[in-house]
Design a protein around this motif. Structure first.
Motif, PDB file in Angstrom:
ATOM      1  N   PRO A  57       0.563   2.233   9.737  1.00  0.00           N
ATOM      2  CA  PRO A  57       0.545   0.997   8.947  1.00  0.00           C
ATOM      3  C   PRO A  57       0.014   0.013   9.981  1.00  0.00           C
ATOM      4  CG  PRO A  57       2.709   2.187   9.331  1.00  0.00           C
ATOM      5  CD  PRO A  57       2.143   2.872  10.215  1.00  0.00           C
TER       6      PRO A  57
ATOM      7  N   ASP B  69       0.238   4.232   1.084  1.00  0.00           N
ATOM      8  CA  ASP B  69       0.230   5.216   1.919  1.00  0.00           C
ATOM      9  C   ASP B  69       0.669   4.625   2.908  1.00  0.00           C
ATOM     10  OD1 ASP B  69      -1.641   6.470   0.883  1.00  0.00           O
ATOM     11  OD2 ASP B  69      -3.304   5.150   1.943  1.00  0.00           O
ATOM     12  N   VAL B  70       1.426   2.843   3.536  1.00  0.00           N
ATOM     13  CA  VAL B  70       2.208   2.239   3.875  1.00  0.00           C
ATOM     14  C   VAL B  70       3.639   2.970   3.820  1.00  0.00           C
ATOM     15  CG1 VAL B  70       3.109   0.675   5.436  1.00  0.00           C
ATOM     16  CG2 VAL B  70       0.751   0.328   4.906  1.00  0.00           C
TER      17      VAL B  70
ATOM     18  N   ASN C  66       0.691  -1.087   0.435  1.00  0.00           N
ATOM     19  CA  ASN C  66       0.008  -0.184   0.301  1.00  0.00           C
ATOM     20  C   ASN C  66       0.627   1.082   0.042  1.00  0.00           C
ATOM     21  OD1 ASN C  66      -1.098   2.292   1.977  1.00  0.00           O
ATOM     22  ND2 ASN C  66      -3.115   0.630   1.462  1.00  0.00           N
TER      23      ASN C  66
ATOM     24  N   GLN D  10      -2.876  -7.516   3.976  1.00  0.00           N
ATOM     25  CA  GLN D  10      -3.323  -6.930   3.027  1.00  0.00           C
ATOM     26  C   GLN D  10      -3.219  -5.434   4.387  1.00  0.00           C
ATOM     27  OE1 GLN D  10      -7.804  -7.072   3.081  1.00  0.00           O
ATOM     28  NE2 GLN D  10      -7.392  -8.083   1.054  1.00  0.00           N
ATOM     29  N   GLU D  11      -2.569  -4.253   3.671  1.00  0.00           N
ATOM     30  CA  GLU D  11      -2.123  -3.529   4.866  1.00  0.00           C
ATOM     31  C   GLU D  11      -2.966  -2.217   4.526  1.00  0.00           C
ATOM     32  OE1 GLU D  11       2.137  -2.781   3.969  1.00  0.00           O
ATOM     33  OE2 GLU D  11       1.984  -2.085   2.006  1.00  0.00           O
ATOM     34  N   ARG D  12      -3.009  -1.148   5.576  1.00  0.00           N
ATOM     35  CA  ARG D  12      -3.467  -0.296   5.571  1.00  0.00           C
ATOM     36  C   ARG D  12      -3.256   1.051   6.416  1.00  0.00           C
ATOM     37  NH1 ARG D  12      -9.355  -2.620   6.331  1.00  0.00           N
ATOM     38  NH2 ARG D  12      -9.181  -2.359   8.629  1.00  0.00           N
TER      39      ARG D  12
ATOM     40  N   GLN E  56      -4.387   4.031   9.310  1.00  0.00           N
ATOM     41  CA  GLN E  56      -5.657   3.840   9.933  1.00  0.00           C
ATOM     42  C   GLN E  56      -5.235   4.047  11.136  1.00  0.00           C
ATOM     43  OE1 GLN E  56      -8.300  -0.026  10.556  1.00  0.00           O
ATOM     44  NE2 GLN E  56      -9.694   1.106  11.520  1.00  0.00           N
TER      45      GLN E  56
END
Length: 113
Positions: A44, A4-5, A2, A36-38, A40
């Motif tokens: 991370p 964002d990470v 991801n 899966q990574e995001r 939040q």
């Protein structure tokens, strides 16, 4: 992976923290191939099957790595803090990190997710 990470890691102020975050991220991906990574809550988060597996966060003088679903694991109390369902290790500058052991604990914790 991801973006964002990646952006989170690239904007960490201390170079040693950025390197450690990258290494921890790599451990997560090697340990749990379908992760899966995001980002939040500005950190991370790594999910397996939609459930939390791990989180990386930074503070002024440490990088924290939280492993979820740890109720059935025996982790060294001198390294980990937190309630039974999730444990956090705080890694400081210059501290030796056993990535192989972290991977093993993460694998055990996520086996039932």
């Amino acid at each position: 992976m991801n973006q964002d990470v990646t952006d989170f890691i690239e904007t960490v102020k201390e170079p040693w923290q950025g390197e450690l975050c990258s290494s921890l991220r790599e451990v997560v991906h090697q340990t749990i191939p379908d992760i899966q990574e995001r980002v939040q809550y500005k950190k991370p988060h790594f999910l397996k099957g939609g459930k939390y597996a791990a989180v990386i966060s930074t503070s002024k003088d440490a990088v924290s790595f939280t492993i979820f679903n740890t109720g059935g694991l025996t982790l060294p109390e001198e390294l980990f803090d937190g309630p039974p369902e999730r444990k956090t290790i705080k890694l400081k500058k210059g501290q030796s990190v056993d990535f192989s052991q972290l991977s093993s604990w993460l694998q055990q914790a996520t086996a039932t997710l």
